[in-house]
Design a protein around this motif. Structure first.
Motif, PDB file in Angstrom:
ATOM      1  N   ALA A  18       0.805  -1.218   0.000  1.00 39.87           N
ATOM      2  CA  ALA A  18       0.000   0.000   0.000  1.00 39.87           C
ATOM      3  C   ALA A  18       0.839   1.268   0.000  1.00 39.87           C
ATOM      4  O   ALA A  18       0.393   2.319  -0.440  1.00 39.87           O
ATOM      5  CB  ALA A  18      -0.943   0.012   1.206  1.00 39.87           C
ATOM      6  N   ALA A  22      -2.560   7.292   1.365  1.00 40.91           N
ATOM      7  CA  ALA A  22      -3.760   6.841   0.671  1.00 40.91           C
ATOM      8  C   ALA A  22      -3.743   7.244  -0.800  1.00 40.91           C
ATOM      9  O   ALA A  22      -4.109   6.460  -1.681  1.00 40.91           O
ATOM     10  CB  ALA A  22      -4.996   7.406   1.366  1.00 40.91           C
ATOM     11  N   SER A  23      -3.321   8.474  -1.092  1.00 40.17           N
ATOM     12  CA  SER A  23      -3.302   8.934  -2.484  1.00 40.17           C
ATOM     13  C   SER A  23      -2.293   8.139  -3.308  1.00 40.17           C
ATOM     14  O   SER A  23      -2.563   7.766  -4.455  1.00 40.17           O
ATOM     15  CB  SER A  23      -2.970  10.428  -2.539  1.00 40.17           C
ATOM     16  OG  SER A  23      -1.689  10.674  -1.980  1.00 40.17           O
ATOM     17  N   LYS A  25      -1.306   5.096  -2.728  1.00 38.09           N
ATOM     18  CA  LYS A  25      -1.860   3.750  -2.877  1.00 38.09           C
ATOM     19  C   LYS A  25      -2.842   3.693  -4.049  1.00 38.09           C
ATOM     20  O   LYS A  25      -2.769   2.802  -4.904  1.00 38.09           O
ATOM     21  CB  LYS A  25      -2.550   3.353  -1.576  1.00 38.09           C
ATOM     22  CG  LYS A  25      -3.417   2.113  -1.651  1.00 38.09           C
ATOM     23  CD  LYS A  25      -4.119   1.878  -0.318  1.00 38.09           C
ATOM     24  CE  LYS A  25      -5.101   2.995  -0.005  1.00 38.09           C
ATOM     25  NZ  LYS A  25      -5.813   2.774   1.267  1.00 38.09           N
ATOM     26  N   GLU A  26      -3.774   4.650  -4.114  1.00 41.88           N
ATOM     27  CA  GLU A  26      -4.778   4.643  -5.160  1.00 41.88           C
ATOM     28  C   GLU A  26      -4.169   4.941  -6.530  1.00 41.88           C
ATOM     29  O   GLU A  26      -4.607   4.396  -7.543  1.00 41.88           O
ATOM     30  CB  GLU A  26      -5.880   5.651  -4.834  1.00 41.88           C
ATOM     31  CG  GLU A  26      -6.724   5.256  -3.631  1.00 41.88           C
ATOM     32  CD  GLU A  26      -7.311   3.848  -3.768  1.00 41.88           C
ATOM     33  OE1 GLU A  26      -7.713   3.468  -4.892  1.00 41.88           O
ATOM     34  OE2 GLU A  26      -7.352   3.122  -2.757  1.00 41.88           O
ATOM     35  N   GLU A  27      -3.154   5.801  -6.566  1.00 44.98           N
ATOM     36  CA  GLU A  27      -2.483   6.090  -7.834  1.00 44.98           C
ATOM     37  C   GLU A  27      -1.809   4.838  -8.390  1.00 44.98           C
ATOM     38  O   GLU A  27      -1.871   4.566  -9.597  1.00 44.98           O
ATOM     39  CB  GLU A  27      -1.433   7.191  -7.638  1.00 44.98           C
ATOM     40  CG  GLU A  27      -2.030   8.583  -7.446  1.00 44.98           C
ATOM     41  CD  GLU A  27      -0.967   9.611  -7.111  1.00 44.98           C
ATOM     42  OE1 GLU A  27       0.233   9.250  -7.125  1.00 44.98           O
ATOM     43  OE2 GLU A  27      -1.331  10.766  -6.816  1.00 44.98           O
ATOM     44  N   ARG A  29      -2.542   1.648  -7.660  1.00 43.24           N
ATOM     45  CA  ARG A  29      -3.567   0.674  -8.063  1.00 43.24           C
ATOM     46  C   ARG A  29      -4.162   1.069  -9.415  1.00 43.24           C
ATOM     47  O   ARG A  29      -4.307   0.227 -10.316  1.00 43.24           O
ATOM     48  CB  ARG A  29      -4.673   0.625  -7.006  1.00 43.24           C
ATOM     49  CG  ARG A  29      -5.729  -0.454  -7.322  1.00 43.24           C
ATOM     50  CD  ARG A  29      -7.092  -0.046  -6.778  1.00 43.24           C
ATOM     51  NE  ARG A  29      -7.134  -0.004  -5.349  1.00 43.24           N
ATOM     52  CZ  ARG A  29      -7.570  -1.007  -4.572  1.00 43.24           C
ATOM     53  NH1 ARG A  29      -7.983  -2.130  -5.128  1.00 43.24           N
ATOM     54  NH2 ARG A  29      -7.610  -0.873  -3.259  1.00 43.24           N
ATOM     55  N   ALA A  30      -4.492   2.348  -9.580  1.00 43.16           N
ATOM     56  CA  ALA A  30      -5.112   2.812 -10.823  1.00 43.16           C
ATOM     57  C   ALA A  30      -4.178   2.642 -12.009  1.00 43.16           C
ATOM     58  O   ALA A  30      -4.605   2.251 -13.111  1.00 43.16           O
ATOM     59  CB  ALA A  30      -5.530   4.275 -10.679  1.00 43.16           C
ATOM     60  N   LEU A  47      -4.174  -5.730  -2.561  1.00 41.11           N
ATOM     61  CA  LEU A  47      -3.557  -4.577  -1.907  1.00 41.11           C
ATOM     62  C   LEU A  47      -3.276  -4.921  -0.448  1.00 41.11           C
ATOM     63  O   LEU A  47      -4.201  -5.236   0.311  1.00 41.11           O
ATOM     64  CB  LEU A  47      -4.490  -3.370  -1.985  1.00 41.11           C
ATOM     65  CG  LEU A  47      -3.955  -2.059  -1.420  1.00 41.11           C
ATOM     66  CD1 LEU A  47      -2.774  -1.559  -2.222  1.00 41.11           C
ATOM     67  CD2 LEU A  47      -5.060  -1.008  -1.395  1.00 41.11           C
ATOM     68  N   GLU A  49      -2.491  -3.703   3.029  1.00 39.18           N
ATOM     69  CA  GLU A  49      -2.531  -2.496   3.853  1.00 39.18           C
ATOM     70  C   GLU A  49      -1.606  -2.606   5.063  1.00 39.18           C
ATOM     71  O   GLU A  49      -1.046  -1.618   5.524  1.00 39.18           O
ATOM     72  CB  GLU A  49      -3.970  -2.239   4.332  1.00 39.18           C
ATOM     73  CG  GLU A  49      -4.988  -2.091   3.220  1.00 39.18           C
ATOM     74  CD  GLU A  49      -5.093  -0.664   2.715  1.00 39.18           C
ATOM     75  OE1 GLU A  49      -4.277   0.174   3.148  1.00 39.18           O
ATOM     76  OE2 GLU A  49      -5.979  -0.403   1.885  1.00 39.18           O
TER      77      GLU A  49
END
Length: 319
Positions: A18, A22-23, A25-27, A29-30, A47, A49
């Motif tokens: 992760a 948070a940002s 992590k999402e970047e 994954r995307a 993912l 965590e």
């Protein structure tokens, strides 16, 4: 060893660390999902965590990859890549790396891009190349393993990174701070094939990565790890200012010019430590600090990891 091709529809089982935010992590994954979805490639992304559950995730996905003719993939720093690669070796499945750490020595050595989207595209066209890994007491390492001052330095570095962020500058300043703290010298007996050495040193470093050796200036002194050898590196005893000089020369890429470092190559080596009853020692293995039983047994394992490399990569190419 010769590269081999992969079935174009082999599913990817991806273990993604992760990271620190948070940002981020999402970047990550995307970026992975976008490339693979556009390519129509089947994949399963897990993912992680909690870093304490990384091994559990790696074991589960290695089993699935092995059972379904798939590829196990790690996305993260050298420690994450080590944890997942360990299960790829154990289960015998192909392994892919998406380097996302601070130094990324392993990925850079094998021509894998540090840009996540580019690295995922590289997986889609990759070939399998058997590459060398090292082991210490049965625990594999891709980049390095060490005892003495270096594990202490890593512990301090992780503490400082949590406070000040992850960067090369923070890592370097943390190392300087650790050097000026009290620490003891190791008395070691190294038994490596045709030689036995008795050393006093602050740290013993065993490397499996030519890029790292080149960056500190040990290319000529250290052996080529591609020929089946690991490199043993041990600074000679020095005071705090002497150690600072050694570190600075390493940063400047001139460590081999100082004459203050013992280096040699080996395929198998036993390290004995006269601890007078103490049978365990802290070791750093690809950035993770472990406690291992002594004596320590190091070994080069040629071609044991079936690594996915991008088409432009050359076998163990010099950086």
């Amino acid at each position: 060893m010769t590269d081999t091709t992969l079935p174009p529809d082999a599913p990817l089982y991806i273990v993604l660390n992760a990271g620190s935010g948070a940002s981020e992590k999402e970047e990550r994954r995307a970026a992975i999902e976008e490339v693979l979805t556009a390519a129509g490639r089947r994949f399963f992304l897990h993912l992680v965590e909690d870093s304490d559950k990384l091994d559990e995730a790696a074991i589960a996905h290695a089993g699935q990859a092995c059972a379904n003719g798939g590829i196990l993939v790690a996305a993260g720093g050298d420690g994450t890549i080590n944890a997942v690669a360990r299960q790829a070796v154990k289960h015998g499945c192909p392994f892919g790396a998406l380097p996302q750490g601070t130094f990324n020595y392993f990925g850079r050595t094998h021509g894998i891009s540090e840009d996540l989207s580019e690295a995922v595209h590289g997986l889609l066209a990759a070939r399998i190349r058997p590459v060398q890994i090292g082991s210490v007491n049965g625990r594999i390492f891709l980049v390095n393993a060490s005892i003495g001052l270096y594990p202490k330095l890593l512990e301090e570095r992780e503490h400082d990174k949590k406070q000040y962020g992850r960067s090369r500058v923070v890592a370097f300043l943390s190392a300087l701070k650790t050097l000026f703290q009290p620490h003891r010298r190791l008395r070691l007996t190294l038994e490596a094939e045709d030689r036995t050495l008795h050393l006093r040193t602050h740290t013993l470093f065993v490397g499996n990565n030519r890029l790292q050796m080149k960056q500190v200036g040990l290319t000529e002194q250290a052996p080529e790890v591609a020929d089946g050898e690991l490199a043993a590196v041990a600074p000679k005893p020095a005071g705090k200012l002497g150690m600072l000089g050694i570190v600075l020369n390493g940063v400047l890429g001139r460590l081999g010019d100082t004459g203050d470092v013992v280096t040699f190559g080996f395929r198998r080596m036993t390290v004995r430590t006269p601890f007078y009853g103490r049978r365990r020692i802290k070791a750093a293995v690809d950035g993770e600090v472990l406690t291992l039983s002594t004596p320590l047994h190091f070994e080069a394992l040629d071609g044991r990891l079936r690594l996915l490399v991008p088409p432009a990569s050359r076998p163990e190419a010099s950086p």
